[in-house]
Design a protein around this motif. Structure first.
Motif, mmCIF file in Angstrom:
data_model
loop_
_atom_site.group_PDB
_atom_site.id
_atom_site.type_symbol
_atom_site.label_atom_id
_atom_site.label_comp_id
_atom_site.label_asym_id
_atom_site.label_seq_id
_atom_site.Cartn_x
_atom_site.Cartn_y
_atom_site.Cartn_z
ATOM 1 N N MET A 125 48.314 55.846 55.170
ATOM 2 C CA MET A 125 47.234 55.524 54.260
ATOM 3 C C MET A 125 47.293 56.522 53.110
ATOM 4 O O MET A 125 47.496 57.710 53.307
ATOM 5 C CB MET A 125 45.890 55.591 54.981
ATOM 6 N N TYR A 126 47.124 56.016 51.922
ATOM 7 C CA TYR A 126 47.143 56.860 50.735
ATOM 8 C C TYR A 126 45.724 57.312 50.410
ATOM 9 O O TYR A 126 44.791 56.537 50.427
ATOM 10 C CB TYR A 126 47.710 56.086 49.540
ATOM 11 N N THR A 127 45.569 58.589 50.120
ATOM 12 C CA THR A 127 44.260 59.139 49.800
ATOM 13 C C THR A 127 44.357 59.905 48.494
ATOM 14 O O THR A 127 45.285 60.687 48.290
ATOM 15 C CB THR A 127 43.772 60.093 50.909
ATOM 16 N N THR A 128 43.406 59.651 47.608
ATOM 17 C CA THR A 128 43.328 60.412 46.367
ATOM 18 C C THR A 128 41.962 61.070 46.290
ATOM 19 O O THR A 128 41.003 60.632 46.914
ATOM 20 C CB THR A 128 43.515 59.510 45.134
ATOM 21 N N THR A 129 41.897 62.134 45.525
ATOM 22 C CA THR A 129 40.641 62.852 45.326
ATOM 23 C C THR A 129 40.374 62.932 43.834
ATOM 24 O O THR A 129 41.248 63.349 43.069
ATOM 25 C CB THR A 129 40.729 64.277 45.906
ATOM 26 N N ASP A 130 39.179 62.540 43.401
ATOM 27 C CA ASP A 130 38.853 62.641 41.986
ATOM 28 C C ASP A 130 38.303 64.033 41.661
ATOM 29 O O ASP A 130 38.230 64.912 42.529
ATOM 30 C CB ASP A 130 37.892 61.523 41.552
ATOM 31 N N GLU A 131 37.910 64.237 40.416
ATOM 32 C CA GLU A 131 37.464 65.558 39.973
ATOM 33 C C GLU A 131 36.169 66.019 40.642
ATOM 34 O O GLU A 131 35.855 67.202 40.672
ATOM 35 C CB GLU A 131 37.302 65.595 38.444
ATOM 36 N N ARG A 132 35.393 65.103 41.218
ATOM 37 C CA ARG A 132 34.151 65.463 41.907
ATOM 38 C C ARG A 132 34.371 65.699 43.398
ATOM 39 O O ARG A 132 33.438 65.971 44.129
ATOM 40 C CB ARG A 132 33.104 64.371 41.706
ATOM 41 N N GLY A 133 35.602 65.563 43.871
ATOM 42 C CA GLY A 133 35.913 65.789 45.272
ATOM 43 C C GLY A 133 35.702 64.581 46.151
ATOM 44 O O GLY A 133 35.729 64.688 47.372
#
Length: 56
Positions: A1-9
């Motif tokens: 599974m691919y997980t990304t994190t934005d600038e707010r966490g």
């Protein structure tokens, strides 16, 4: 599974995408079975409607 994190966490999970493939046209035997299944289904639906009218 691919997980990304934005600038707010905040995490954003992406599901695995299935491999794509082209569908094959059904063989003559499969077409014959589909026709028989359609006939049986039409018979059952017709019988159900007839029974509903007779009962009511």
């Amino acid at each position: 599974m691919y997980t990304t994190t934005d600038e707010r966490g905040i995490l954003n999970n992406y599901a695995n995408e299935p491999k794509m493939y082209c569908a094959a046209y059904p063989s003559v035997e499969q077409q014959r079975r589909y026709t028989i299944q359609a006939g049986v289904a039409a018979f059952f639906v017709t019988a159900l409607v007839v029974v509903a009218f007779v009962v009511s």
